[in-house]
Design a protein around this motif. Structure first.
Motif, PDB file in Angstrom:
ATOM      1  N   SER A  56       0.853  -1.183   0.000  1.00  0.00           N
ATOM      2  CA  SER A  56       0.000   0.000   0.000  1.00  0.00           C
ATOM      3  C   SER A  56       0.892   1.236   0.000  1.00  0.00           C
ATOM      4  O   SER A  56       2.110   1.130   0.036  1.00  0.00           O
ATOM      5  CB  SER A  56      -0.919   0.004   1.221  1.00  0.00           C
ATOM      6  N   THR A  84       4.637   0.557   1.294  1.00  0.00           N
ATOM      7  CA  THR A  84       4.424  -0.060   2.593  1.00  0.00           C
ATOM      8  C   THR A  84       4.013  -1.512   2.375  1.00  0.00           C
ATOM      9  O   THR A  84       3.203  -1.795   1.503  1.00  0.00           O
ATOM     10  CB  THR A  84       3.324   0.672   3.380  1.00  0.00           C
ATOM     11  N   ALA A  93       2.706  -5.094   4.547  1.00  0.00           N
ATOM     12  CA  ALA A  93       2.126  -5.513   5.818  1.00  0.00           C
ATOM     13  C   ALA A  93       1.860  -7.006   5.782  1.00  0.00           C
ATOM     14  O   ALA A  93       1.595  -7.581   4.714  1.00  0.00           O
ATOM     15  CB  ALA A  93       0.833  -4.753   6.095  1.00  0.00           C
ATOM     16  N   LYS A 137       1.098  -8.701  13.906  1.00  0.00           N
ATOM     17  CA  LYS A 137       0.964  -7.940  12.671  1.00  0.00           C
ATOM     18  C   LYS A 137       2.215  -7.086  12.505  1.00  0.00           C
ATOM     19  O   LYS A 137       2.670  -6.458  13.461  1.00  0.00           O
ATOM     20  CB  LYS A 137      -0.270  -7.037  12.737  1.00  0.00           C
ATOM     21  N   THR A 168       4.075  -4.121   9.980  1.00  0.00           N
ATOM     22  CA  THR A 168       3.947  -3.136   8.913  1.00  0.00           C
ATOM     23  C   THR A 168       5.319  -2.503   8.727  1.00  0.00           C
ATOM     24  O   THR A 168       5.966  -2.113   9.706  1.00  0.00           O
ATOM     25  CB  THR A 168       2.932  -2.034   9.283  1.00  0.00           C
ATOM     26  N   ARG A 201       7.510   0.330   6.241  1.00  0.00           N
ATOM     27  CA  ARG A 201       7.568   1.360   5.205  1.00  0.00           C
ATOM     28  C   ARG A 201       8.965   1.305   4.608  1.00  0.00           C
ATOM     29  O   ARG A 201       9.960   1.456   5.325  1.00  0.00           O
ATOM     30  CB  ARG A 201       7.290   2.746   5.803  1.00  0.00           C
ATOM     31  N   ALA A 241       9.948  -0.386  10.564  1.00  0.00           N
ATOM     32  CA  ALA A 241       8.946  -1.422  10.773  1.00  0.00           C
ATOM     33  C   ALA A 241       8.338  -1.331  12.162  1.00  0.00           C
ATOM     34  O   ALA A 241       8.979  -0.877  13.111  1.00  0.00           O
ATOM     35  CB  ALA A 241       9.563  -2.796  10.565  1.00  0.00           C
TER      36      ALA A 241
END
Length: 85
Positions: free
Chosen positions: A2, A11, A13, A25, A27, A29, A45
């Motif tokens: 995304s 990004t 995830a 989880k 995520t 960038r 992260a």
């Protein structure tokens, strides 16, 4: 993937579930910057943990997740460098 900003940034995830034990989880960038004949990859992260996992071993899991991220990007770097023209 995304927040696409080709070819500069994006990004990624991922999420995993352990049923009643909880979830994790991550995520990250990623930013790419050309520097001469090379590309520098930088990332930031974040790991989120919930459920019983959070109460039992959040520090251990966060440490392992961080280590896995570092290993992933090291392997990615090695792969890219081995296939460079």
């Amino acid at each position: 993937m995304s927040d696409l900003d080709p070819p500069r940034a994006y990004t990624i995830a991922g999420m995993g579930s352990a049923g009643a034990l909880g979830f994790a989880k991550v995520t990250a960038r990623l930013q790419l910057e050309a520097q001469g004949n090379t590309t520098v990859l930088a990332y930031d992260a974040d790991v989120e943990i919930g459920g019983k996992l959070m109460s039992v071993g959040s520090r251990l899991i966060q440490s392992a997740a961080s280590k896995n991220l570092d290993e992933f990007f090291s392997a990615l770097k090695a792969h890219v460098e081995s296939h460079a023209v």
